[in-house]
Design a protein around this motif. Structure first.
Motif, short mmCIF file in Angstrom:
data_model
loop_
_atom_site.label_atom_id
_atom_site.label_comp_id
_atom_site.label_asym_id
_atom_site.label_seq_id
_atom_site.Cartn_x
_atom_site.Cartn_y
_atom_site.Cartn_z
N VAL A 65 -44.98 -18.18 1.47
CA VAL A 65 -44.77 -19.63 1.52
C VAL A 65 -46.13 -20.29 1.71
O VAL A 65 -47.03 -19.71 2.28
CB VAL A 65 -43.81 -20.07 2.65
CG1 VAL A 65 -42.40 -19.69 2.35
CG2 VAL A 65 -44.26 -19.52 3.99
N ILE A 66 -46.20 -21.50 1.19
CA ILE A 66 -47.46 -22.23 1.26
C ILE A 66 -47.18 -23.64 1.74
O ILE A 66 -46.19 -24.27 1.31
CB ILE A 66 -48.14 -22.23 -0.12
CG1 ILE A 66 -48.79 -20.86 -0.35
CG2 ILE A 66 -49.17 -23.34 -0.23
CD1 ILE A 66 -49.44 -20.71 -1.68
N VAL A 67 -47.95 -24.10 2.67
CA VAL A 67 -47.84 -25.49 3.13
C VAL A 67 -49.15 -26.18 2.85
O VAL A 67 -50.22 -25.62 3.13
CB VAL A 67 -47.57 -25.58 4.65
CG1 VAL A 67 -46.92 -26.91 4.97
CG2 VAL A 67 -46.75 -24.43 5.16
N HIS A 68 -49.06 -27.36 2.30
CA HIS A 68 -50.25 -28.16 2.00
C HIS A 68 -50.10 -29.45 2.77
O HIS A 68 -49.19 -30.23 2.52
CB HIS A 68 -50.31 -28.41 0.49
CG HIS A 68 -51.59 -29.02 0.04
ND1 HIS A 68 -51.73 -29.68 -1.13
CD2 HIS A 68 -52.81 -29.05 0.62
CE1 HIS A 68 -52.97 -30.11 -1.27
NE2 HIS A 68 -53.64 -29.73 -0.20
N PHE A 69 -50.92 -29.67 3.76
CA PHE A 69 -50.68 -30.80 4.67
C PHE A 69 -51.99 -31.40 5.15
O PHE A 69 -53.07 -30.84 4.94
CB PHE A 69 -49.83 -30.34 5.85
CG PHE A 69 -50.49 -29.27 6.68
CD1 PHE A 69 -50.49 -27.95 6.25
CD2 PHE A 69 -51.11 -29.58 7.88
CE1 PHE A 69 -51.11 -26.97 7.00
CE2 PHE A 69 -51.72 -28.59 8.63
CZ PHE A 69 -51.72 -27.29 8.19
N GLU A 70 -51.84 -32.55 5.82
CA GLU A 70 -53.00 -33.27 6.31
C GLU A 70 -53.33 -32.76 7.71
O GLU A 70 -52.45 -32.66 8.56
CB GLU A 70 -52.68 -34.76 6.35
CG GLU A 70 -53.82 -35.64 6.76
CD GLU A 70 -53.40 -37.11 6.82
OE1 GLU A 70 -52.55 -37.53 6.03
OE2 GLU A 70 -53.94 -37.80 7.69
N ASN A 71 -54.60 -32.46 7.94
CA ASN A 71 -55.02 -32.05 9.27
C ASN A 71 -56.40 -32.61 9.52
O ASN A 71 -57.40 -32.17 8.97
CB ASN A 71 -55.04 -30.52 9.37
CG ASN A 71 -55.30 -30.03 10.78
OD1 ASN A 71 -55.76 -30.79 11.63
ND2 ASN A 71 -55.00 -28.78 11.03
N GLN A 92 -51.00 -20.36 4.19
CA GLN A 92 -50.02 -19.49 3.56
C GLN A 92 -49.62 -18.37 4.50
O GLN A 92 -50.41 -17.87 5.29
CB GLN A 92 -50.56 -18.94 2.26
CG GLN A 92 -51.93 -18.32 2.39
CD GLN A 92 -52.31 -17.61 1.12
OE1 GLN A 92 -51.46 -17.05 0.44
NE2 GLN A 92 -53.57 -17.65 0.81
N ASP A 93 -48.36 -18.04 4.40
CA ASP A 93 -47.81 -17.00 5.27
C ASP A 93 -46.58 -16.45 4.55
O ASP A 93 -46.28 -16.85 3.43
CB ASP A 93 -47.44 -17.61 6.63
CG ASP A 93 -47.36 -16.55 7.72
OD1 ASP A 93 -47.28 -15.35 7.39
OD2 ASP A 93 -47.37 -16.93 8.90
N SER A 94 -45.89 -15.57 5.23
CA SER A 94 -44.65 -15.05 4.66
C SER A 94 -43.48 -15.65 5.43
O SER A 94 -43.52 -15.72 6.66
CB SER A 94 -44.63 -13.53 4.79
OG SER A 94 -43.32 -13.07 4.62
N THR A 141 -43.54 -24.77 0.07
CA THR A 141 -42.75 -23.92 -0.81
C THR A 141 -41.27 -24.21 -0.58
O THR A 141 -40.78 -24.10 0.55
CB THR A 141 -43.06 -22.45 -0.54
OG1 THR A 141 -44.46 -22.27 -0.62
CG2 THR A 141 -42.38 -21.55 -1.54
N LYS A 142 -40.61 -24.59 -1.67
CA LYS A 142 -39.19 -24.94 -1.54
C LYS A 142 -38.35 -23.67 -1.44
O LYS A 142 -38.67 -22.64 -2.04
CB LYS A 142 -38.75 -25.76 -2.77
CG LYS A 142 -39.47 -27.08 -2.91
CD LYS A 142 -38.90 -28.13 -1.96
CE LYS A 142 -39.49 -29.51 -2.22
NZ LYS A 142 -40.77 -29.75 -1.55
N HIS A 143 -37.31 -23.76 -0.66
CA HIS A 143 -36.42 -22.62 -0.46
C HIS A 143 -35.09 -23.20 0.00
O HIS A 143 -35.07 -24.23 0.69
CB HIS A 143 -37.01 -21.68 0.61
CG HIS A 143 -36.28 -20.38 0.71
ND1 HIS A 143 -35.17 -20.22 1.48
CD2 HIS A 143 -36.53 -19.17 0.14
CE1 HIS A 143 -34.75 -18.97 1.38
NE2 HIS A 143 -35.56 -18.31 0.56
N PRO A 144 -33.96 -22.58 -0.37
CA PRO A 144 -32.68 -23.13 0.09
C PRO A 144 -32.60 -23.24 1.61
O PRO A 144 -31.95 -24.14 2.14
CB PRO A 144 -31.65 -22.12 -0.43
CG PRO A 144 -32.33 -21.35 -1.48
CD PRO A 144 -33.79 -21.43 -1.26
#
Lengths: 617, 76
Positions: A216-222, A159-161, A188-191
């Motif tokens: 914003v949040i990203v959820h991903f495979e690492n 998560q970040d801004s 996080t969806k955004h236009p």
């Protein structure tokens, strides 16, 4: 999805607070404007690196000498390193590293941590400055779910801004998040958000006020190795005999999602990239060039699964732990290697110094607690440390091979060490080369004491009963032996005098100098007399000793034989001299002495064999 | 003043050779010492000679064993 993530709630409340606080704080620092901010976040490994390129413009009246960088507390507590490089002007020129310090401006919200980059020269009105800020965060990728099975891939949340959090207004900005390339669960969806390949982009955003914050949040495979070392102990031992020995003790864990359920070795062996994708099985260490005597072991013994490549620039060591590491698993091992002294220890201004990298040579490893011990040679004084970042320091003493007072040890401790901390640090000390001789002198003294012990043992009388007949007999025998050895020496001298006489005869036949030959004869006579005088008491002492019954006949024999030989030699000598005085022909002289010659030779042989016999006793 | 690299007083490559040579010379002196101890009688033994042989032997053995340690990787 978003409600399921606990961190999000925290950030939302933070956001509310920030908007309020930002309004208060903004007025004071309105001089600077960020005309462009590009952030690139690298999430490919478990260490998060954020590179922020800022174009800072001075829109106010007064020159500005520092630029503030703001981070929310939750990020700042994971911040492992921050570095800023500044370039003034429009074109990209040579950049300088700017010193950074933590500040707390008045009126700033306590939820934020501020760092201030000091500019090398104040930024004048209307001028722009390019500022590159590299920030490295640890523990910023939260595994979610927190527990996975062996076959599952590891998913993490970051998560970040989306907006650059800054105390200054930002005109244009973008955020690029680089992902490792696997599945992206959600973001996080955004236009203005779009995902291209493995890059997630937010922006461009225009004209944002200070302290804008858009979580914003990203959820991903690492599935990259989350190698986290709980503790690394690095010992650097200097020997001025030509080596810098490095020993590193690791306690490494997989810091990602914990393994749930049991581990199946069969599944893992058959398809390791599917049934065990979240695990890691090897680590790579980049050792300095010319590293030698490299070993990799643990408490059980040598671990044979390691590979080594080396060239003139580096030595690469690939090590495999005894088992693949899954989430929450840990292992301990030791890596050691030797380095040539001349590559790392230098002399300057009357002081010696060690110049070596601080961190561990392992790639992409996070060390939660790194202890570096520099063991200096015995006899080092005036120790000083110069490190590029603050560390906890103290001194110890270590006892190693052939030490008396112990070696001084400088200990440096630093939490949260990342590869960016692999910077050179120096340990200065004074050392006299004479101290190098301590170790050999100790060894020499040791050996010498051994010999002295032998000498003492041979000279001490260890017998308990000093009056027993065998003891007395032994004493007498020792005496006889000593005397016989002396007699032997005298006879050897006699033989030497004989040789001299022979030599004088040879000289005579060659040069015809009768006078010198006579002088030699006189000298020999005197020597014989002397030797005889010395011999007499020795002979009587041998004869009187009860222990000499065995050796006495031989000695007697020797004395008579020698006397005979001496007489023969003397007569021969007189004959030859006589003949020369009468000026006889050489042939006649030969004839006259030939018989004597033979006898003398026979006697000499006998005397020599007797001497040998006596010395064998 | 520029920093000058520090190297060992004796080149590291010589250590094995030095170890072999010095230990063998040292052992020869040791042998001569013990031969002298065993063959000479208590009366005729001379202390200076014993001490001299012992000193030479221990110097060679001391440096020899140091180089054995260094050559085998035990940097003292």
């Amino acid at each position: 999805m978003a409600t399921a993530l606990p961190p999000l709630r925290r950030t939302t409340s933070l956001l509310l607070f920030l908007v309020l606080a930002g309004a208060l704080a903004s007025a004071a620092r309105a001089d600077l404007v960020i005309s462009r901010a590009d952030r690139r976040v690298d999430l490919t490994s478990h260490i998060v690196r954020v590179l922020t390129s800022l174009k800072v413009e001075n829109a106010g009246q007064n020159p500005v000498s520092r630029v503030l960088l703001a981070f929310p507390k939750i990020q700042a507590k994971n911040l492992a390193a921050i570095r800023a490089f500044g370039t003034e002007g429009k074109v990209k020129g040579p950049s300088t590293i700017l010193p950074i310090e933590v500040v707390q401006p008045s009126g700033a919200p306590p939820e934020l941590t501020f760092f201030s980059a000091l500019l090398s020269k104040p930024l004048e009105k209307g001028k722009t400055l390019h500022l590159e800020v590299l920030t490295v965060f640890t523990h910023s990728l939260q595994p979610f779910p927190e527990e996975i099975t062996q076959a599952e891939a590891q998913l993490v949340v970051y998560q970040d801004s989306a907006h650059y959090l800054s105390p200054y207004p930002v005109k244009v900005q973008t955020l690029t998040i680089r992902l490792p390339g696997g599945r992206v669960e959600s973001y996080t969806k955004h236009p203005k958000a779009k995902i291209v390949d493995s890059e997630l982009k937010y922006g461009p955003f225009e004209d944002l006020p200070p302290f804008s914050y858009l979580p914003v949040i990203v959820h991903f495979e690492n599935n990259n190795p989350f190698a986290v070392a709980k503790e690394v102990m690095r010992e650097i031992e200097i020997s001025h005999w030509g080596n810098v020995q490095i020993t590193e003790h690791y306690n490494i864990a997989h810091g990602g999602a914990r393994l749930k359920g049991e581990f199946s070795r069969i599944d893992y062996q058959s398809r390791p990239y599917i049934r065990g994708v979240s695990s890691f099985r090897h680590l790579i260490a980049r050792l300095p060039p010319r590293a030698h005597s490299i070993y990799y072991r643990d408490e059980i013994g040598n671990i044979s699964t390691s590979h080594l490549w080396s060239d003139s620039k580096k030595t690469q060591l690939e090590i495999e732990p005894r088992f693949p590491l899954f989430g929450g698993w840990q292992t301990t091992f030791t890596v050691g290697y030797g380095l040539p002294l001349q590559d790392f220890v230098f002399y300057s201004d009357g002081k010696r110094f060690l110049n070596i990298t601080f961190g561990s040579p392992m790639e992409e490893i996070l060390i939660e607690k790194l202890i570096v011990k520099v063991v200096l040679p015995e006899g080092s004084k005036d120790i000083e440390v110069s490190a590029p970042f603050p560390t906890k320091q103290w001194q110890e003493v270590k006892y190693s091979h052939l030490d008396i007072v112990g070696r001084p040890v400088v200990v440096l401790e630093k939490p949260d060490v990342i590869p960016e901390h692999n910077l050179y640090f120096q340990v200065y000390y004074k050392f006299n080369n004479i101290s190098l001789l301590r170790e050999p002198l100790m060894l020499i003294t040791g050996f010498f004491l051994l010999f002295v012990a032998c000498i003492v043992f041979m000279r001490t009388d260890m017998s308990i009963s000093k009056s027993s007949p065998s003891y007395l007999a032994k004493l007498q025998w020792d005496e006889v032996q000593g005397t016989v050895q002396k007699i032997q020496g005298i006879f050897e001298q006699c033989l030497a005098v004989h040789d001299k006489l022979e030599a004088s005869l040879r000289d005579l036949s060659r040069t015809g100098d009768i006078q010198s030959c006579k002088a030699a004869r006189k000298a020999a006579d005197a020597q014989f007399k002397e030797l005889l005088k010395e011999l007499k008491p020795l002979l009587t002492s041998v004869q009187s000793s009860p222990q000499s019954y065995q050796i006495w006949p031989k000695v007697e024999d020797l004395v008579t034989k020698e006397r005979e030989m001496q007489e023969k030699l003397m007569t021969r000598h007189s004959t030859v001299v006589d003949s020369f005085e009468k000026k006889l022909r050489g042939q006649d002289v030969e004839n006259r002495i030939v018989v004597q010659q033979q006898k003398i030779a026979a006697l000499r042989q006998e005397v020599e064999s007797l001497l040998e016999y006596i010395s064998d006793i | 003043m520029a920093a000058k690299p520090i190297s060992s007083p004796v080149p590291v490559e010589w250590y094995p050779t030095l170890a072999v040579v010095m230990v063998s010379v040292g052992l020869m002196f040791t042998a001569s010492f013990f031969i002298y101890e065993a063959t000479s009688s208590r009366r005729s033994r001379s202390l200076p000679k014993e001490i001299a042989t012992a000193a030479v032997a221990s110097v060679f053995l001391g440096f020899g064993s140091l180089f054995v340690l260094l050559a085998s990787g035990v940097y003292v």
